[in-house]
Design a protein around this motif. Structure first.
Motif, PDB file in Angstrom:
ATOM      1  N   GLN A 102      -8.856   3.156  -1.709  1.00 50.39           N
ATOM      2  CA  GLN A 102      -7.671   3.759  -2.667  1.00 50.39           C
ATOM      3  C   GLN A 102      -8.036   3.108  -4.051  1.00 50.39           C
ATOM      4  O   GLN A 102      -7.689   3.788  -5.212  1.00 50.39           O
ATOM      5  N   VAL A 103      -8.339   1.789  -4.321  1.00 56.84           N
ATOM      6  CA  VAL A 103      -9.005   1.134  -5.333  1.00 56.84           C
ATOM      7  C   VAL A 103      -9.968   2.074  -6.031  1.00 56.84           C
ATOM      8  O   VAL A 103     -10.323   2.316  -7.168  1.00 56.84           O
ATOM      9  N   TYR A 104     -11.072   2.344  -5.243  1.00 57.31           N
ATOM     10  CA  TYR A 104     -12.180   3.047  -5.569  1.00 57.31           C
ATOM     11  C   TYR A 104     -11.934   4.467  -5.891  1.00 57.31           C
ATOM     12  O   TYR A 104     -12.260   4.941  -7.198  1.00 57.31           O
ATOM     13  N   LEU A 105     -10.704   5.108  -5.415  1.00 57.34           N
ATOM     14  CA  LEU A 105     -10.347   6.181  -5.704  1.00 57.34           C
ATOM     15  C   LEU A 105      -9.474   6.492  -6.942  1.00 57.34           C
ATOM     16  O   LEU A 105      -9.754   7.379  -7.852  1.00 57.34           O
ATOM     17  N   PHE A 106      -8.504   5.401  -7.120  1.00 58.12           N
ATOM     18  CA  PHE A 106      -7.364   5.644  -7.918  1.00 58.12           C
ATOM     19  C   PHE A 106      -7.431   4.639  -9.202  1.00 58.12           C
ATOM     20  O   PHE A 106      -6.877   4.735 -10.076  1.00 58.12           O
TER      21      PHE A 106
ATOM     22  N   ARG B 249     -17.594  -2.043  -4.875  1.00 58.38           N
ATOM     23  CA  ARG B 249     -16.166  -1.912  -4.139  1.00 58.38           C
ATOM     24  C   ARG B 249     -16.311  -0.861  -2.984  1.00 58.38           C
ATOM     25  O   ARG B 249     -15.787  -0.825  -2.122  1.00 58.38           O
ATOM     26  N   LEU B 250     -17.340   0.014  -3.155  1.00 60.96           N
ATOM     27  CA  LEU B 250     -17.772   0.990  -1.974  1.00 60.96           C
ATOM     28  C   LEU B 250     -18.175  -0.161  -0.666  1.00 60.96           C
ATOM     29  O   LEU B 250     -17.810   0.428   0.434  1.00 60.96           O
TER      30      LEU B 250
ATOM     31  N   ASN C   3       3.956   5.399  -6.124  1.00 63.83           N
ATOM     32  CA  ASN C   3       4.105   4.888  -7.138  1.00 63.83           C
ATOM     33  C   ASN C   3       2.664   4.898  -8.088  1.00 63.83           C
ATOM     34  O   ASN C   3       2.708   4.372  -9.285  1.00 63.83           O
ATOM     35  N   GLU C   4       1.692   5.038  -7.548  1.00 67.54           N
ATOM     36  CA  GLU C   4       0.330   4.910  -7.903  1.00 67.54           C
ATOM     37  C   GLU C   4       0.032   3.440  -8.987  1.00 67.54           C
ATOM     38  O   GLU C   4      -0.563   3.373  -9.931  1.00 67.54           O
ATOM     39  N   SER C   5       0.540   2.418  -8.131  1.00 70.34           N
ATOM     40  CA  SER C   5       0.418   1.385  -8.868  1.00 70.34           C
ATOM     41  C   SER C   5      -0.806   0.527  -8.485  1.00 70.34           C
ATOM     42  O   SER C   5      -1.003   0.074  -7.151  1.00 70.34           O
ATOM     43  N   ARG C   6      -1.572   0.341  -9.391  1.00 68.88           N
ATOM     44  CA  ARG C   6      -2.992  -0.283  -9.116  1.00 68.88           C
ATOM     45  C   ARG C   6      -2.755  -1.633  -8.658  1.00 68.88           C
ATOM     46  O   ARG C   6      -3.607  -2.479  -8.047  1.00 68.88           O
ATOM     47  N   LYS C   7      -1.770  -2.051  -9.365  1.00 67.97           N
ATOM     48  CA  LYS C   7      -1.520  -3.620  -9.163  1.00 67.97           C
ATOM     49  C   LYS C   7      -1.219  -4.078  -7.921  1.00 67.97           C
ATOM     50  O   LYS C   7      -1.522  -4.970  -7.259  1.00 67.97           O
ATOM     51  N   ASN C   8      -0.368  -3.167  -7.122  1.00 68.23           N
ATOM     52  CA  ASN C   8       0.019  -3.378  -5.710  1.00 68.23           C
ATOM     53  C   ASN C   8      -1.121  -3.263  -4.707  1.00 68.23           C
ATOM     54  O   ASN C   8      -1.389  -3.920  -3.854  1.00 68.23           O
ATOM     55  N   LEU C   9      -2.353  -2.204  -5.099  1.00 66.31           N
ATOM     56  CA  LEU C   9      -3.515  -2.009  -4.435  1.00 66.31           C
ATOM     57  C   LEU C   9      -4.208  -3.326  -4.319  1.00 66.31           C
ATOM     58  O   LEU C   9      -4.818  -3.797  -3.347  1.00 66.31           O
ATOM     59  N   PHE C  10      -4.565  -4.127  -5.512  1.00 67.45           N
ATOM     60  CA  PHE C  10      -5.156  -5.168  -5.683  1.00 67.45           C
ATOM     61  C   PHE C  10      -4.752  -6.395  -4.957  1.00 67.45           C
ATOM     62  O   PHE C  10      -5.242  -7.261  -4.353  1.00 67.45           O
ATOM     63  N   GLU C  11      -3.329  -6.434  -5.061  1.00 67.86           N
ATOM     64  CA  GLU C  11      -2.517  -7.575  -4.171  1.00 67.86           C
ATOM     65  C   GLU C  11      -2.607  -7.358  -2.738  1.00 67.86           C
ATOM     66  O   GLU C  11      -2.768  -8.153  -2.156  1.00 67.86           O
TER      67      GLU C  11
ATOM     68  N   ILE D  59       0.687  -1.208   0.091  1.00 66.07           N
ATOM     69  CA  ILE D  59       0.062   0.085   0.102  1.00 66.07           C
ATOM     70  C   ILE D  59       0.878   1.197  -0.131  1.00 66.07           C
ATOM     71  O   ILE D  59       0.452   2.341  -0.676  1.00 66.07           O
ATOM     72  N   ASP D  60       1.894   1.381   0.785  1.00 67.66           N
ATOM     73  CA  ASP D  60       2.712   2.426   0.785  1.00 67.66           C
ATOM     74  C   ASP D  60       3.358   2.678  -0.566  1.00 67.66           C
ATOM     75  O   ASP D  60       3.602   3.967  -1.044  1.00 67.66           O
ATOM     76  N   LYS D  61       3.892   1.480  -1.129  1.00 64.23           N
ATOM     77  CA  LYS D  61       4.338   1.765  -2.521  1.00 64.23           C
ATOM     78  C   LYS D  61       3.306   2.156  -3.536  1.00 64.23           C
ATOM     79  O   LYS D  61       3.656   2.999  -4.401  1.00 64.23           O
TER      80      LYS D  61
END
Length: 759
Positions: A408-412, A420-421, A372-380, A366-368
């Protein structure tokens, strides 16, 4: 401070008489601490009778009639008036500055409201008397006794926290020997405007709270290097425990993690950079079901070893070790620990170490993702946290991070869906059900209300409760800054973001957000200075470099920095920057060949977000074709783009940004009535009264829709509204963005541009 300023050529000396003015730029605490130190020293020199007055306000460097450097401004003038209200020994503080101090709990008992006093030129000042132990003068000043006051507070009790705090721009401490005249010696250090509330890496130790600490990442000494996450978890839990103690200043995790894997740690330098007096460092070794945790507390001012201990325990006892370390630190720093804080420290996060390992891994991702705006990180991270709560359904911190990840997924990640909400809402409710009065419960709900529902008033209420339980959590102050910004409370936003930066001084993301606030206010010099400071912390970060280049574009319509910044970033290093911003740089330069090449790197179904407006990639294909003069290709692309945009609007009918994007496409297609209806509908969904940032931005885009629909009068009416309010609209954008091309031949456009021209 004096010696450092003198060495760096930042000292202004003027002829002196009986007094001096000291100017501070980092914190409202600095002048008060200085006043107490002066008062302490004067106890040895009883013949010297000194009074002091403190205020915060603007101060400017000027050239006087003798062509010498001098300072002037309301900050100095009002401090002089505050000083005039006191007698020998008094440390008087303006209510303006006291309102900032009461947010630091340790100052509250020493601030005593005297009421309002009428001073020179009929000015009425609210005065607060500061006295602590045997420092200062607790007696009522003679000016108040004589009745030369406007309104007296009969109780003269401690000052209460104001509902909406004011920002201290510059804090001025004036001192004078009461028997002599009033000449001034001015100490002046003019920093970059962004430095207030941040550590510059060379700040004076005297301005740092005595009870302050940074918990550095613990070294992993295990043979299995996979246990690095476990070592991070030990440090993380000790830090979380200490952060709950209101009597301590504790630096946030993001900042201390910058010093992980440092070959050689210069503890004094690290402490100075983080704004603390003490450092906790340690090691973790895990072998089978046994662990060894070593920790040592260092006074960074002297490099003295204050405390140290080694714990050899069973793995299952790791949380007990962490709690014991935290309580030892509290005791060594002689900090007050309330029963509620002690209970919070002793609460185990989970009894399942495997679940805890999943939780720590997710936090890192989540920090990364934030940086880095990495959506992949958020889903993982969502996947890992769901596994953690499956293993331990009572794991509050895992639910807290899961709610954050879903938000964050909802937002970015463009997942503005009810599903998601609902997933975020379920995680928030789990936190509240398991630990309803915890700071995490209030903070999780505040974030969810802010990002998911734009319910800023309720989010603000939850943040007030969260700060009481989590006094050292920078997120609550940053989120307060976000809400202030959305509600048009711009100065409060700056103050809260600066406070977040004090607690998390190495977090360049906070500085980026502070710079964005300055940019919306069109305070470009402040934005530039803030980002320059961020670049010192993260010189290789692409997003900071590009954001800094946009300041030059917005400020002066200078495209060269943006071109250089985007060209210097390899696509593999930062895909979102190298594609999106490289495309905009080419578009603004009217380099259609490069723009086409960049667009080719995006998938046909990609959604390109410009200032939060949803525009499918095919829209940009159409715009490039239109600028090249290929009307048939442009119409074909716009037509396909409309289908994608209409689908998003159908799925997310309350999404004003998607509706605005559809309006832009219909305007490009010549569907004028539909375009105007959609643009006006977007403004109605997100009015300025509901959101000062996005509301202003949608007004700006409504002006563009009117212009593309041939309604120039309506376009200029909306443009004039957007110019008068804070927002993304800038001189540079009007100069170079082709979206404004339909208005360029109208003489009113140059007048509009001139209103935003750099002064």
């Amino acid at each position: 401070c004096f010696q450092a300023a003198e060495k760096n050529g930042k000292l202004i000396r003027l002829p002196t008489g009986d007094g001096m003015a000291l100017l501070f730029f980092r914190s409202p605490e600095e002048p008060v601490r200085c006043a107490l130190e002066v008062s302490e020293s004067l106890k040895k020199h009883t013949k010297i009778q000194v009074r002091m007055g403190i205020h915060s306000g603007p101060v400017n460097q000027v050239q006087d009639v003798n062509d010498r450097s001098n300072v002037a401004g309301a900050g100095i003038n009002v401090a002089q008036r505050v000083l005039d209200c006191g007698d020998a020994g008094h440390i008087l503080v303006s209510k303006h500055l006291a309102d900032d101090l009461v947010h630091y709990r340790h100052w509250q008992p020493y601030l005593h409201d005297l009421g309002e006093c009428e001073v020179k030129h009929g000015m009425r000042l609210s005065i607060v008397n500061l006295h602590k132990d045997d420092l200062g003068n607790p007696a009522l000043p003679e000016k108040f006794k004589r009745g030369g006051i406007w309104k007296r507070n009969p109780k003269a009790g401690p000052v209460g926290a104001p509902r909406w705090p004011k920002i201290a721009l510059i804090a001025a401490l004036l001192l004078s020997a009461v028997a002599l005249s009033g000449s001034l010696l001015i100490f002046f250090r003019r920093p970059a405007p962004s430095s207030a509330g941040m550590s510059s890496g060379s700040g004076p130790v005297g301005s740092i709270p005595e009870k302050s600490i940074a918990v550095l990442p613990f070294d992993n000494l295990s043979d299995d290097k996979q246990n690095a996450y476990f070592a991070d978890g030990v440090q993380d839990e000790i830090l979380n425990d200490l952060a709950k103690v209101a009597d301590l200043k504790v630096i946030s995790r993001t900042s201390v993690m910058q010093f992980k894997n440092s070959a050689q740690r210069n503890l004094r330098g690290i402490a100075n950079a983080l704004g603390v007096t003490h450092i906790l460092e340690g090691t973790v070794k895990r072998a089978g079901d046994q662990i060894r945790v070593s920790a040592q507390l260092i006074d960074a001012r002297t490099d003295a070893h204050v405390w140290g201990e080694r714990y050899d325990r069973n793995l299952a006892d790791v949380f007990a070790v962490e709690n014991e370390v935290a309580e030892q630190i509290v005791a060594q720093l002689k900090s007050r620990l309330s029963p509620k804080e002690k209970a919070a420290i002793e609460q185990k996060p989970t009894s399942d170490l495997a679940a805890y390992d999943l939780y720590i891994r997710a936090k890192v991702l989540i920090d990364k993702a934030v940086f880095n705006e990495s959506r992949k990180n958020l889903f993982e991270s969502v996947r890992l946290l769901e596994q953690a709560v499956q293993r331990d359904p009572s794991f509050v911190l895992a639910y807290y991070e899961l709610a954050h990840a879903h938000d964050q997924v909802y937002l970015f990640a463009f997942d503005h869906t009810k599903a998601r909400l609902a997933a975020a809402d379920a995680a928030v409710q789990s936190v509240r059900r398991l630990r309803p009065d915890s700071g995490e419960a209030h903070l999780a709900l505040a974030k969810h209300l802010y990002w998911g529902y734009r319910d800023y008033d309720r989010a603000r209420q939850e943040l007030e409760d969260a700060r009481r339980a989590l006094p050292n959590d920078s997120t609550s102050y940053l989120l307060s800054g976000y809400i202030d910004r959305r509600q048009g409370r711009w100065e409060e936003s700056i103050r809260n973001m600066q406070h977040a930066a004090e607690l998390d001084p190495q977090n360049f993301f906070i500085l980026q957000q502070l710079a964005l606030t300055y940019k919306n206010l069109r305070r470009y010099a402040d934005a530039a200075a803030t980002l320059d400071h961020a670049l010192k912390l993260a010189p290789r970060d692409a997003s900071v470099r590009v954001q800094r280049a946009y300041v030059d574009l917005d400020w002066r319509a200078d495209l060269k920095p943006l071109h250089s910044a985007t060209e210097a970033i390899p696509a593999k290093d930062s895909p979102s920057v190298s594609v999106g911003d490289r495309f905009l740089a080419a578009l603004y330069e009217r380099d259609m060949n490069t723009a086409n090449q960049v667009l080719a790197a995006l998938s046909p179904d990609a959604v390109f977000v410009k200032e939060t407006v949803f525009l499918p990639r095919l829209w940009w294909d159409g715009l490039v074709a239109r600028l090249r003069g290929d009307t048939s290709a442009a119409r074909a692309a716009f037509t396909k783009a409309r289908g994608d945009a209409e689908k998003i609007v159908r799925e997310q009918p309350d999404n004003g940004f998607a509706l605005c994007g559809l309006g832009m496409i219909d305007a490009a297609l010549g569907n004028k009535k539909d375009a105007i209806r959609e643009g006006e509908g977007a403004v109605a969904l997100v009015p300025v009264t509901k959101d000062a940032i996005d509301g202003a931005m949608l007004i700006q885009y409504l002006a563009i829709i009117y212009a593309w629909a041939g309604k120039n009068d309506a376009a200029f009416e909306q443009l004039s509204v957007a110019i008068k309010m804070p927002g993304y609209l800038s001189y540079g954008e009007l100069r170079v963005d082709p979206l404004w091309d339909p208005l360029r031949n109208d003489p009113r456009f140059e007048k509009s541009v001139a209103m935003l021209a750099p002064k």
